[in-house]
Design an enzyme around this catalytic site. Structure first.
Site, PDB file in Angstrom:
ATOM      1  N   GLY A   9       0.841  -1.186   0.000  1.00 48.78           N
ATOM      2  CA  GLY A   9       0.000   0.000   0.000  1.00 48.78           C
ATOM      3  C   GLY A   9       0.875   1.233   0.000  1.00 48.78           C
ATOM      4  O   GLY A   9       1.984   1.230  -0.509  1.00 48.78           O
ATOM      5  N   CYS A  10       0.406   2.272   0.621  1.00 45.59           N
ATOM      6  CA  CYS A  10       1.157   3.527   0.710  1.00 45.59           C
ATOM      7  C   CYS A  10       2.457   3.296   1.480  1.00 45.59           C
ATOM      8  O   CYS A  10       2.447   2.708   2.558  1.00 45.59           O
ATOM      9  CB  CYS A  10       0.302   4.574   1.413  1.00 45.59           C
ATOM     10  SG  CYS A  10       1.148   6.136   1.659  1.00 45.59           S
ATOM     11  N   PHE A  11       3.558   3.767   0.936  1.00 45.22           N
ATOM     12  CA  PHE A  11       4.840   3.539   1.604  1.00 45.22           C
ATOM     13  C   PHE A  11       4.951   4.260   2.939  1.00 45.22           C
ATOM     14  O   PHE A  11       5.766   3.909   3.782  1.00 45.22           O
ATOM     15  CB  PHE A  11       6.047   3.828   0.723  1.00 45.22           C
ATOM     16  CG  PHE A  11       6.064   5.104  -0.073  1.00 45.22           C
ATOM     17  CD1 PHE A  11       5.494   6.285   0.353  1.00 45.22           C
ATOM     18  CD2 PHE A  11       6.712   5.109  -1.301  1.00 45.22           C
ATOM     19  CE1 PHE A  11       5.551   7.440  -0.396  1.00 45.22           C
ATOM     20  CE2 PHE A  11       6.786   6.260  -2.065  1.00 45.22           C
ATOM     21  CZ  PHE A  11       6.203   7.431  -1.604  1.00 45.22           C
ATOM     22  N   TRP A  12       4.132   5.263   3.187  1.00 47.32           N
ATOM     23  CA  TRP A  12       4.170   5.950   4.475  1.00 47.32           C
ATOM     24  C   TRP A  12       3.853   4.991   5.618  1.00 47.32           C
ATOM     25  O   TRP A  12       4.398   5.115   6.712  1.00 47.32           O
ATOM     26  CB  TRP A  12       3.186   7.102   4.515  1.00 47.32           C
ATOM     27  CG  TRP A  12       3.439   8.211   3.551  1.00 47.32           C
ATOM     28  CD1 TRP A  12       4.590   8.477   2.856  1.00 47.32           C
ATOM     29  CD2 TRP A  12       2.513   9.222   3.184  1.00 47.32           C
ATOM     30  NE1 TRP A  12       4.425   9.590   2.085  1.00 47.32           N
ATOM     31  CE2 TRP A  12       3.158  10.078   2.263  1.00 47.32           C
ATOM     32  CE3 TRP A  12       1.203   9.493   3.541  1.00 47.32           C
ATOM     33  CZ2 TRP A  12       2.530  11.179   1.701  1.00 47.32           C
ATOM     34  CZ3 TRP A  12       0.578  10.594   2.972  1.00 47.32           C
ATOM     35  CH2 TRP A  12       1.240  11.434   2.076  1.00 47.32           C
ATOM     36  N   TYR A 152      -4.228  11.542   7.356  1.00 49.88           N
ATOM     37  CA  TYR A 152      -3.881  10.201   6.874  1.00 49.88           C
ATOM     38  C   TYR A 152      -3.104   9.444   7.944  1.00 49.88           C
ATOM     39  O   TYR A 152      -3.346   8.261   8.172  1.00 49.88           O
ATOM     40  CB  TYR A 152      -3.053  10.293   5.585  1.00 49.88           C
ATOM     41  CG  TYR A 152      -2.837   8.958   4.915  1.00 49.88           C
ATOM     42  CD1 TYR A 152      -3.721   8.501   3.938  1.00 49.88           C
ATOM     43  CD2 TYR A 152      -1.765   8.135   5.256  1.00 49.88           C
ATOM     44  CE1 TYR A 152      -3.536   7.281   3.317  1.00 49.88           C
ATOM     45  CE2 TYR A 152      -1.580   6.914   4.654  1.00 49.88           C
ATOM     46  CZ  TYR A 152      -2.462   6.484   3.679  1.00 49.88           C
ATOM     47  OH  TYR A 152      -2.279   5.266   3.079  1.00 49.88           O
TER      48      TYR A 152
END
Length: 174
Positions: A9-12, A152
């Site tokens: 998913g989102c690398f964050w 987020y």
């Protein structure tokens, strides 16, 4: 020292988790697996580059076993959804593990087998050879630590960190 390149998913999200993991020495957000020579965040988010958002996680295996690093990966995202994680939809958010040699490939495949018991649906995580890794822009490095107040981070990342702490508290900083 070992390095795993993982997309979930989102690398964050993965960055936030592994930055707090004991024995992890470096986490670098980046892009890989696509056909564009010089990807950037906007082009990858378009879904047209073929690249996935990933992190390169370097760790000291005398401090943390590779199995724990991989089990944390499977706790941090839903590996049973194809090309999506929650509201993030597209191939750039696929669940993918990029191996650098046969030993990593086997470790990744074993981690999938081991973690399947934790999921009702089949794990769809892709396991493939690591092509060129492209480092993401500076703003995406250690994003959660720099912006914990962002929506987020609070709505998406905080619950993932909480879930990981419940199962692997001995490996994660508060």
């Amino acid at each position: 020292m070992k390095t795993f390149v993982l997309g979930g998913g989102c690398f964050w999200c993965l960055d936030a988790l592994y930055q707090k993991t004991r024995g992890v020495t470096e986490v670098v957000s980046g892009y890989t697996g696509g056909h564009t020579r010089h990807p950037d965040y906007d082009s990858v988010c378009s879904g047209m580059t073929g690249h996935a958002e990933v992190v390169a996680v370097s760790f000291d295996e005398t401090v943390i076993p590779e199995d724990v690093v991989l089990d944390l990966y499977f706790v941090s995202h839903d590996p049973t959804t194809l090309n999506r994680q929650g509201y993030d939809v597209g191939t750039q958010y696929r669940s993918v593990m990029y191996y650098q040699d046969a030993a990593q490939q086997e470790a990744f495949e074993e981690a999938i087998r081991r973690n399947q018991a934790n999921w009702k649906n089949p794990i769809v995580t892709e396991v493939t050879r690591l092509p060129e890794f492209h480092v993401a822009e500076d703003v995406h490095q250690n994003f959660y630590a720099k912006h914990p107040e962002q929506g987020y981070c609070q709505v998406i990342i905080d619950p993932k960190l909480s879930k990981a702490r419940k199962q692997h508290a001995q490996w994660l900083a508060a």
